[in-house]
Design an enzyme around this catalytic site. Structure first.
Site, PDB file in Angstrom:
ATOM      1  N   GLU A  95      -4.978   4.218 -60.980  1.00  0.00           N
ATOM      2  CA  GLU A  95      -3.928   4.559 -61.944  1.00  0.00           C
ATOM      3  C   GLU A  95      -4.706   5.826 -62.701  1.00  0.00           C
ATOM      4  O   GLU A  95      -3.985   6.960 -62.809  1.00  0.00           O
ATOM      5  CB  GLU A  95      -3.460   3.830 -62.695  1.00  0.00           C
ATOM      6  CG  GLU A  95      -2.464   4.313 -63.915  1.00  0.00           C
ATOM      7  CD  GLU A  95      -2.071   3.598 -65.093  1.00  0.00           C
ATOM      8  OE1 GLU A  95      -1.642   4.007 -66.064  1.00  0.00           O
ATOM      9  OE2 GLU A  95      -2.327   2.358 -65.348  1.00  0.00           O
ATOM     10  N   ASP A 134      -3.638  -0.069 -65.802  1.00  0.00           N
ATOM     11  CA  ASP A 134      -3.639  -0.698 -67.120  1.00  0.00           C
ATOM     12  C   ASP A 134      -2.903  -1.924 -67.079  1.00  0.00           C
ATOM     13  O   ASP A 134      -1.955  -2.327 -66.208  1.00  0.00           O
ATOM     14  CB  ASP A 134      -3.266   0.307 -68.270  1.00  0.00           C
ATOM     15  CG  ASP A 134      -3.866   1.558 -68.427  1.00  0.00           C
ATOM     16  OD1 ASP A 134      -5.252   1.443 -68.172  1.00  0.00           O
ATOM     17  OD2 ASP A 134      -3.530   2.844 -68.733  1.00  0.00           O
ATOM     18  N   TYR A 187      11.751  30.395 -57.627  1.00  0.00           N
ATOM     19  CA  TYR A 187      11.733  31.714 -57.713  1.00  0.00           C
ATOM     20  C   TYR A 187      12.554  32.598 -56.674  1.00  0.00           C
ATOM     21  O   TYR A 187      13.135  33.582 -56.639  1.00  0.00           O
ATOM     22  CB  TYR A 187      10.591  32.537 -58.113  1.00  0.00           C
ATOM     23  CG  TYR A 187      10.125  32.170 -59.436  1.00  0.00           C
ATOM     24  CD1 TYR A 187      10.754  32.717 -60.207  1.00  0.00           C
ATOM     25  CD2 TYR A 187       8.838  31.222 -59.806  1.00  0.00           C
ATOM     26  CE1 TYR A 187      10.373  32.502 -61.893  1.00  0.00           C
ATOM     27  CE2 TYR A 187       8.654  31.117 -61.200  1.00  0.00           C
ATOM     28  CZ  TYR A 187       9.243  31.638 -62.051  1.00  0.00           C
ATOM     29  OH  TYR A 187       8.954  31.572 -63.429  1.00  0.00           O
TER      30      TYR A 187
END
Length: 369
Positions: free
Chosen positions: A198, A250, A104
């Site tokens: 994670e 995982d 911006y």
């Protein structure tokens, strides 16, 4: 290379000099009636290499020139110079801004035209990365930060902008890791290692169980891929305080990639691997062997095409394909054809992962490298 200095004033002076020199070089081109240009190291897979000695992903030596008087270059040239001007102003005034706010602040219409310097934040983000390459300063050293996306807990006390913060006394949420961790000062670090999760859900479980106290460690998490701030914090804890770093994800190919980015660096951020990559990091799990050992097969989630495609890509990375240990693990994963998430441990009890899995893994010391 401009690195953070022990004296904030000197560090500020050096950073301003780097940015001012970029402007001076452009001005000198104009004075000589030359087409102004910026020299940028080429980003992309074609100019990325794996350095065996440092065990990190690095950019090659290929460079390109971005000219102002070139219809194909002028927009990016202008955007990069606008980012440099913004950064200079931020550093001069000891202010920081976010990636979104930077967009911006830069977005404005060029006088006499209907053209905006930037149309969306993607353009600003790319210009900031280009400025990193040109200046050899990190985004954080340019005083531009990303959103917070991670937490940490442990018996550590830091000083952050004059405030003393005890990571062991911040309740269930832990300390929110900022994008810029360069200026924090470690006052006390009482831990034997660092454990990176994670999943934020696993961090919350470990924090509620006070695993950091029971295991005498620091626990850190993000939600998926580790942010730059987290990766830099991991590196600082490891290098400055000799703490081993273990990564827990995982049991899937995306978890392997998360580990890869922490350990070797990432292709898109190869230009800052020296500040983010941590070759010393070890992969704690989940592994295919863990799925068997802890009877997690009923929680298998079949691979999708995108998982299989990602597997093929990772197999071809030099930092994996030359590792017998990792290729064997990927073979097992491919043969299984499915993944298991860390959350599957909760089926065995909410605290199973902290009371059983983690202590056993640490005792065995079987970590993939």
């Amino acid at each position: 290379m401009i690195m953070a200095d022990s004296s904030p004033a000197l560090s500020k002076k050096k950073r301003l000099e780097v940015l001012e020199n970029i402007g001076k070089e452009v001005y000198q081109h104009i004075e000589k009636m030359e087409n102004p240009y910026l020299t940028i190291t080429t980003r992309g897979l074609s100019n990325v290499k794996y350095d065996k000695e440092s065990r990190t992903i690095k950019l090659g030596e290929s460079v390109s020139k971005r000219y102002f008087l070139n219809t194909g270059h002028v927009r990016k040239f202008t955007q990069t110079m606008a980012v440099a001007a913004l950064s200079k102003n931020l550093i001069e005034n000891d202010k920081h801004t976010s990636l979104r706010s930077a967009f911006y602040q830069i977005r404005r219409t060029i006088p006499g035209t209907k053209i905006d310097i930037v149309d969306d934040q993607t353009e600003t983000n790319k210009s900031i990365e280009d400025l990193e390459l040109i200046s050899d300063l990190t985004r954080e050293q340019l005083n531009i930060n990303a959103n917070k996306n991670g937490a940490v807990a442990g018996e550590v006390i830091i000083e952050d902008r004059g405030d003393l913060i005890d990571w062991s006394k911040l309740g269930s949420g832990g300390w929110a890791i900022p994008s810029n961790v360069e200026d924090i000062i470690f006052k006390k670090v009482d831990a034997k290692f660092v454990l990176y999760f994670e999943k934020s859900t696993m961090f919350e479980r470990a924090n509620e169980d006070k695993a950091w106290k029971k295991l005498h460690c620091v626990i850190i998490s993000s939600q998926g891929q580790a942010t730059r701030g987290i990766r830099r914090l991991l590196q600082r804890l490891s290098r400055e305080h000799n703490l081993p770093v273990y990564v827990l994800t995982d049991a899937d190919i995306w978890g392997v990639y998360i580990y890869s980015a922490i350990k070797f660096g990432s292709i898109t951020l190869a230009h800052v691997s020296d500040k983010l990559a941590l070759p010393e990091a070890k992969f704690m799990g989940l592994t295919v062997e863990d799925i068997e050992k802890y009877d997690l097969k009923r929680h298998l989630i079949k691979f999708k095409d995108v998982d299989i495609e990602r597997m093929k890509q990772i197999r071809n990375y030099d930092w994996f394909k030359n590792s017998k240990e990792w290729m064997a693990e990927l073979d097992k994963m491919e043969k299984l054809g499915a993944k298991v998430e860390l959350d599957a441990f909760t089926a065995k009890g909410l605290s199973f992962i902290t009371e059983k899995y983690l202590p056993e893994k640490l005792k065995e010391g079987k970590f993939l490298d």
